[in-house]
Design a protein around this motif. Sequence first.
Motif, PDB file in Angstrom:
ATOM      1  N   PRO A   1      11.250   0.767 -15.614  1.00 48.61           N
ATOM      2  CA  PRO A   1      12.295  -0.096 -16.092  1.00 48.61           C
ATOM      3  C   PRO A   1      12.471   0.473 -17.490  1.00 48.61           C
ATOM      4  O   PRO A   1      13.154   0.711 -18.990  1.00 48.61           O
ATOM      5  CB  PRO A   1      13.230  -1.245 -15.416  1.00 48.61           C
ATOM      6  N   GLN A   2      11.295   0.178 -18.606  1.00 46.23           N
ATOM      7  CA  GLN A   2      10.754   0.549 -20.150  1.00 46.23           C
ATOM      8  C   GLN A   2      10.760   1.556 -20.032  1.00 46.23           C
ATOM      9  O   GLN A   2      11.688   2.105 -21.099  1.00 46.23           O
ATOM     10  CB  GLN A   2       9.972  -1.014 -20.630  1.00 46.23           C
ATOM     11  N   ILE A   3      10.540   2.877 -19.375  1.00 46.26           N
ATOM     12  CA  ILE A   3      10.333   4.006 -19.409  1.00 46.26           C
ATOM     13  C   ILE A   3      11.883   4.945 -19.709  1.00 46.26           C
ATOM     14  O   ILE A   3      12.167   5.388 -20.096  1.00 46.26           O
ATOM     15  CB  ILE A   3       9.386   4.992 -18.472  1.00 46.26           C
ATOM     16  N   ILE A   4      12.618   3.988 -18.499  1.00 46.91           N
ATOM     17  CA  ILE A   4      13.902   4.889 -17.874  1.00 46.91           C
ATOM     18  C   ILE A   4      14.557   4.615 -19.522  1.00 46.91           C
ATOM     19  O   ILE A   4      15.085   5.049 -19.761  1.00 46.91           O
ATOM     20  CB  ILE A   4      14.083   4.122 -16.852  1.00 46.91           C
ATOM     21  N   GLN A   5      14.595   2.653 -19.683  1.00 42.80           N
ATOM     22  CA  GLN A   5      15.640   2.753 -20.470  1.00 42.80           C
ATOM     23  C   GLN A   5      15.136   3.102 -22.540  1.00 42.80           C
ATOM     24  O   GLN A   5      15.559   3.440 -23.183  1.00 42.80           O
ATOM     25  CB  GLN A   5      14.869   1.291 -21.168  1.00 42.80           C
ATOM     26  N   LYS A   6      14.027   3.880 -22.193  1.00 42.66           N
ATOM     27  CA  LYS A   6      13.143   4.411 -23.657  1.00 42.66           C
ATOM     28  C   LYS A   6      13.386   5.257 -23.956  1.00 42.66           C
ATOM     29  O   LYS A   6      13.964   6.536 -24.949  1.00 42.66           O
ATOM     30  CB  LYS A   6      11.987   4.447 -23.980  1.00 42.66           C
ATOM     31  N   ILE A   7      14.011   6.181 -23.144  1.00 44.56           N
ATOM     32  CA  ILE A   7      14.434   7.747 -22.101  1.00 44.56           C
ATOM     33  C   ILE A   7      15.329   7.660 -22.794  1.00 44.56           C
ATOM     34  O   ILE A   7      16.072   8.537 -23.547  1.00 44.56           O
ATOM     35  CB  ILE A   7      14.028   8.186 -20.791  1.00 44.56           C
ATOM     36  N   LYS A   8      16.214   6.659 -22.068  1.00 48.29           N
ATOM     37  CA  LYS A   8      17.927   6.869 -22.357  1.00 48.29           C
ATOM     38  C   LYS A   8      17.710   6.012 -24.249  1.00 48.29           C
ATOM     39  O   LYS A   8      19.248   6.981 -24.477  1.00 48.29           O
ATOM     40  CB  LYS A   8      18.584   5.758 -21.416  1.00 48.29           C
ATOM     41  N   GLU A   9      17.092   5.575 -24.720  1.00 50.66           N
ATOM     42  CA  GLU A   9      17.544   5.671 -25.963  1.00 50.66           C
ATOM     43  C   GLU A   9      16.970   6.366 -26.871  1.00 50.66           C
ATOM     44  O   GLU A   9      18.018   7.140 -27.931  1.00 50.66           O
ATOM     45  CB  GLU A   9      16.647   4.149 -26.401  1.00 50.66           C
ATOM     46  N   LEU A  10      16.631   7.315 -26.169  1.00 49.14           N
ATOM     47  CA  LEU A  10      16.140   8.078 -27.296  1.00 49.14           C
ATOM     48  C   LEU A  10      17.002   9.786 -27.469  1.00 49.14           C
ATOM     49  O   LEU A  10      17.074   9.997 -27.854  1.00 49.14           O
ATOM     50  CB  LEU A  10      14.649   8.905 -26.374  1.00 49.14           C
TER      51      LEU A  10
ATOM     52  N   ILE B   1       0.864  -1.620   0.218  1.00 51.42           N
ATOM     53  CA  ILE B   1       0.035  -0.221  -0.481  1.00 51.42           C
ATOM     54  C   ILE B   1       0.928   1.227  -0.013  1.00 51.42           C
ATOM     55  O   ILE B   1       0.299   1.910   0.224  1.00 51.42           O
ATOM     56  CB  ILE B   1      -0.804   0.271   0.384  1.00 51.42           C
ATOM     57  N   LEU B   2       2.448   0.755   0.452  1.00 55.08           N
ATOM     58  CA  LEU B   2       2.980   2.331   0.085  1.00 55.08           C
ATOM     59  C   LEU B   2       2.959   3.296  -0.944  1.00 55.08           C
ATOM     60  O   LEU B   2       3.014   4.507  -0.144  1.00 55.08           O
ATOM     61  CB  LEU B   2       4.424   1.654   0.081  1.00 55.08           C
ATOM     62  N   SER B   3       2.405   2.906  -1.795  1.00 55.60           N
ATOM     63  CA  SER B   3       2.519   4.198  -3.321  1.00 55.60           C
ATOM     64  C   SER B   3       1.746   4.989  -3.170  1.00 55.60           C
ATOM     65  O   SER B   3       1.002   6.213  -3.493  1.00 55.60           O
ATOM     66  CB  SER B   3       2.369   3.237  -4.524  1.00 55.60           C
ATOM     67  N   PHE B   4       0.293   4.912  -2.241  1.00 65.40           N
ATOM     68  CA  PHE B   4      -1.172   5.650  -1.920  1.00 65.40           C
ATOM     69  C   PHE B   4      -0.291   6.286  -1.120  1.00 65.40           C
ATOM     70  O   PHE B   4      -0.835   7.614  -1.250  1.00 65.40           O
ATOM     71  CB  PHE B   4      -1.642   4.776  -1.192  1.00 65.40           C
ATOM     72  N   VAL B   5       0.734   6.593  -0.320  1.00 67.81           N
ATOM     73  CA  VAL B   5       1.283   6.955   0.743  1.00 67.81           C
ATOM     74  C   VAL B   5       2.435   7.274   0.404  1.00 67.81           C
ATOM     75  O   VAL B   5       3.308   9.246   0.591  1.00 67.81           O
ATOM     76  CB  VAL B   5       1.086   7.172   2.212  1.00 67.81           C
ATOM     77  N   VAL B   6       2.963   8.393  -1.134  1.00 69.80           N
ATOM     78  CA  VAL B   6       4.559   8.355  -0.937  1.00 69.80           C
ATOM     79  C   VAL B   6       4.685   8.080  -2.294  1.00 69.80           C
ATOM     80  O   VAL B   6       3.352   8.352  -3.116  1.00 69.80           O
ATOM     81  CB  VAL B   6       5.462   7.353  -0.798  1.00 69.80           C
ATOM     82  N   ALA B   7       5.396   9.150  -3.363  1.00 67.14           N
ATOM     83  CA  ALA B   7       5.641   9.490  -4.904  1.00 67.14           C
ATOM     84  C   ALA B   7       6.735   8.712  -5.572  1.00 67.14           C
ATOM     85  O   ALA B   7       7.417   9.359  -5.146  1.00 67.14           O
ATOM     86  CB  ALA B   7       5.811  10.454  -5.049  1.00 67.14           C
ATOM     87  N   LEU B   8       6.806   7.586  -6.262  1.00 61.20           N
ATOM     88  CA  LEU B   8       8.025   7.342  -6.291  1.00 61.20           C
ATOM     89  C   LEU B   8       8.982   7.890  -7.069  1.00 61.20           C
ATOM     90  O   LEU B   8       8.961   8.131  -8.277  1.00 61.20           O
ATOM     91  CB  LEU B   8       7.527   5.669  -7.127  1.00 61.20           C
ATOM     92  N   CYS B   9      10.401   7.721  -7.066  1.00 60.75           N
ATOM     93  CA  CYS B   9      10.835   8.275  -7.898  1.00 60.75           C
ATOM     94  C   CYS B   9      12.542   7.390  -7.493  1.00 60.75           C
ATOM     95  O   CYS B   9      12.617   7.268  -6.558  1.00 60.75           O
ATOM     96  CB  CYS B   9      11.055   9.862  -7.637  1.00 60.75           C
ATOM     97  N   MET B  10      13.465   8.332  -8.616  1.00 63.04           N
ATOM     98  CA  MET B  10      14.878   7.997  -8.848  1.00 63.04           C
ATOM     99  C   MET B  10      15.695   8.670  -9.477  1.00 63.04           C
ATOM    100  O   MET B  10      14.917   9.582 -10.167  1.00 63.04           O
ATOM    101  CB  MET B  10      15.221   5.995  -9.046  1.00 63.04           C
ATOM    102  N   THR B  11      16.476   8.748  -9.847  1.00 65.01           N
ATOM    103  CA  THR B  11      17.691   9.787 -10.164  1.00 65.01           C
ATOM    104  C   THR B  11      18.530   8.604 -10.940  1.00 65.01           C
ATOM    105  O   THR B  11      19.653   8.167 -10.617  1.00 65.01           O
ATOM    106  CB  THR B  11      18.134  10.548  -9.008  1.00 65.01           C
ATOM    107  N   ILE B  12      18.725   9.679 -12.614  1.00 66.00           N
ATOM    108  CA  ILE B  12      18.979   8.185 -12.921  1.00 66.00           C
ATOM    109  C   ILE B  12      20.479   9.914 -13.376  1.00 66.00           C
ATOM    110  O   ILE B  12      19.773  10.517 -14.196  1.00 66.00           O
ATOM    111  CB  ILE B  12      18.943   8.113 -14.499  1.00 66.00           C
ATOM    112  N   LEU B  13      21.696   9.575 -13.262  1.00 69.91           N
ATOM    113  CA  LEU B  13      22.765  10.476 -13.835  1.00 69.91           C
ATOM    114  C   LEU B  13      23.901   9.706 -14.461  1.00 69.91           C
ATOM    115  O   LEU B  13      23.913   9.138 -14.590  1.00 69.91           O
ATOM    116  CB  LEU B  13      23.678  11.154 -12.424  1.00 69.91           C
ATOM    117  N   PRO B  14      23.335   9.729 -16.189  1.00 71.74           N
ATOM    118  CA  PRO B  14      24.494   9.284 -17.022  1.00 71.74           C
ATOM    119  C   PRO B  14      25.857   9.283 -16.963  1.00 71.74           C
ATOM    120  O   PRO B  14      26.279  10.711 -16.206  1.00 71.74           O
ATOM    121  CB  PRO B  14      24.169  10.029 -18.331  1.00 71.74           C
ATOM    122  N   LEU B  15      26.386   8.719 -16.801  1.00 72.39           N
ATOM    123  CA  LEU B  15      28.292   8.817 -16.329  1.00 72.39           C
ATOM    124  C   LEU B  15      28.080   9.707 -17.545  1.00 72.39           C
ATOM    125  O   LEU B  15      28.354   9.404 -18.613  1.00 72.39           O
ATOM    126  CB  LEU B  15      28.642   7.281 -16.790  1.00 72.39           C
ATOM    127  N   GLY B  16      29.353  10.514 -16.902  1.00 73.34           N
ATOM    128  CA  GLY B  16      29.916  11.640 -18.576  1.00 73.34           C
ATOM    129  C   GLY B  16      29.777  12.766 -18.356  1.00 73.34           C
ATOM    130  O   GLY B  16      29.770  13.410 -19.329  1.00 73.34           O
TER     131      GLY B  16
END
Length: 595
Positions: free
Chosen positions: A175-184, A8-23
């Motif tokens: 993960p598919q969203i992040i991968q798609k963005i990184k491909e673009l 039920i955790l996602s009810f009380v939070v907004a999920l996030c991560m930070t992706i910092l491409p190396l370089g």
Amino acid sequence: MKKFRLKILSFVVALCMTILPLGSVWGASPKSTYVALGDSISTGYLLSNVQKECFANQIAKYSGKTLINLSQNGMKTSDMLSILNSNDSQGTKYKNSIKDADLITISMGGNNVLSPLMTIIKTSLGLSSDATTEQVQAAIKNNPEASSKIYLELQKPQTLEILNKELQTFTTEYPQIIQKIKELNSDAIIMVQTLYNPFFGAPQYKPLADMAEPFVQLINQVITQSENSSCKAIDVYTAFKTDTSGQLLTNISKFDIHPNTAGHSVIFNTHKAVIDSMNPENNVSIQVLAGDSRYTTAIKVSQERFKDGEAKAVILVGKDAVVDGLAAAPLAIQEQAPILFADIKGLSIETIKEIKRALGNNSSSKTIYLIGGEGRISKLVEEQLKIEGIKLIDRISGKDRYETSIKIAKKLNYNYEQAFVVGGNGEADAMSISAKAAELKSPIVVVDKQSLNEEAKALLANKQIDIIGGVESISDKVKLELQDIDLDKSITRVAGTDRKSTNGMVIAKYYKIGTVTEVFVSKDGFVGGKDKLVDALAAAPLAGSKGVPIILTTGQISKEQQQSITSNLKGATKLMQVGNGINEKTIKMISELLQ
């Protein structure tokens, strides 16, 4: 029950991560476009002035970039993934915008489970599925059993089934969203916010906050443990939890979890810290090792120093026992041990997990040192350790702080020539020298202001002795006693007018320009009491292992600290902030002085 709460955790939070491409280097690209993706947090839902208050607009203004805000209220991962995989006009706009961006922020995850959960909560309160948040708020306020009803409803098997399905969808699609963005766009800086608990700070919803809190931390632990060179979390959770403004950061008073104006300001500042660290005009990278408590901050320091199973021992110090622990840094270096904290009532689950991780599978053959008596670390801690399979437990404790420091010093088996002496009330002085003492494996001996006992004399005889702290900590009478037993009959006293001044003078004496590539910054214990020095205590072995100093400050830095930074530390390329609660402007000032 644990599974249910996790789900039920996602009810009380907004999920996030930070992706910092190396370089990636901030501003290195000729592009100057910022794209905001995600849900209603990024749209600025319920703000009265989105252009001024929304974190995305604040980032655009601060960075000088053109904002393209493609976020949508109610967006789920499936919605975003569908758009990214589409070739229609909307999909084309999304993909072209991402390709042209050099900064992308994402807020995503809450809506995957929010809609079904809100329906379930409304039903449990006898409301229709289209009831407003104000109606939900009134129903809770007028029904003292409302929280129990919600709690019971959310435990039902059909609820778990819905949540499991939604969370599985998120786990697959994110993960598919992040991968798609990184491909673009493999060069863009991508930032995705971490979890926050919107019930925190609202007394009327404290049961919900308490229920969510351990699982918010658990999810965030999963997020941070999945970090690597191209994936790093921006800690919005801790920023919300440790905010000292006294304001609510969400609209939870209306039973709405969205951030309010103050919340958006905190989210912006959390992003800003990362942006600042990537600014090519600032050649000093800034890293923060901080949890939501002294326990979790010490755990993060331990994780920074040791890979799984690398530690040869663990040192446990009472959560408020800075005096007991201040002499432990050299022992932590010698024994290749992290310093972790114990509550008098026992060890937290997180601390036990870290002990097991750091020690690895053969923990039964490694030693746990308990610093201080049972008034600081109870027998219960020993029992907990034994249950976990720890067989070698060594308690180091004297009748007072002076004897404890001597007993710690006697554990050092290195043939040291240097010794540092601090006064019984000189905790901040000890923290200033702790990293250097750890580096040299030299003892920190705590002595009485007016007299030197025989045991201390025997330990310090024929050593090169430096006093850290002024006459208010150690009298000239004791200095003369030390001079008589010093190796060359000459005592060096390093002391300023206050703790920060002394800290600056310690850095000036023991660290030379061109030899330091990194500096640590921790709270000085002036604001909130000496126990706020615990972050520096946990950090000392890590700093010592790198041969770098700890700058002690909370607000402004002293004249002596400024001088030592520019004269002795200039050229360091990394600033490691250990613990929260340090003025952001001060961190920026130190980083500028290092250049």
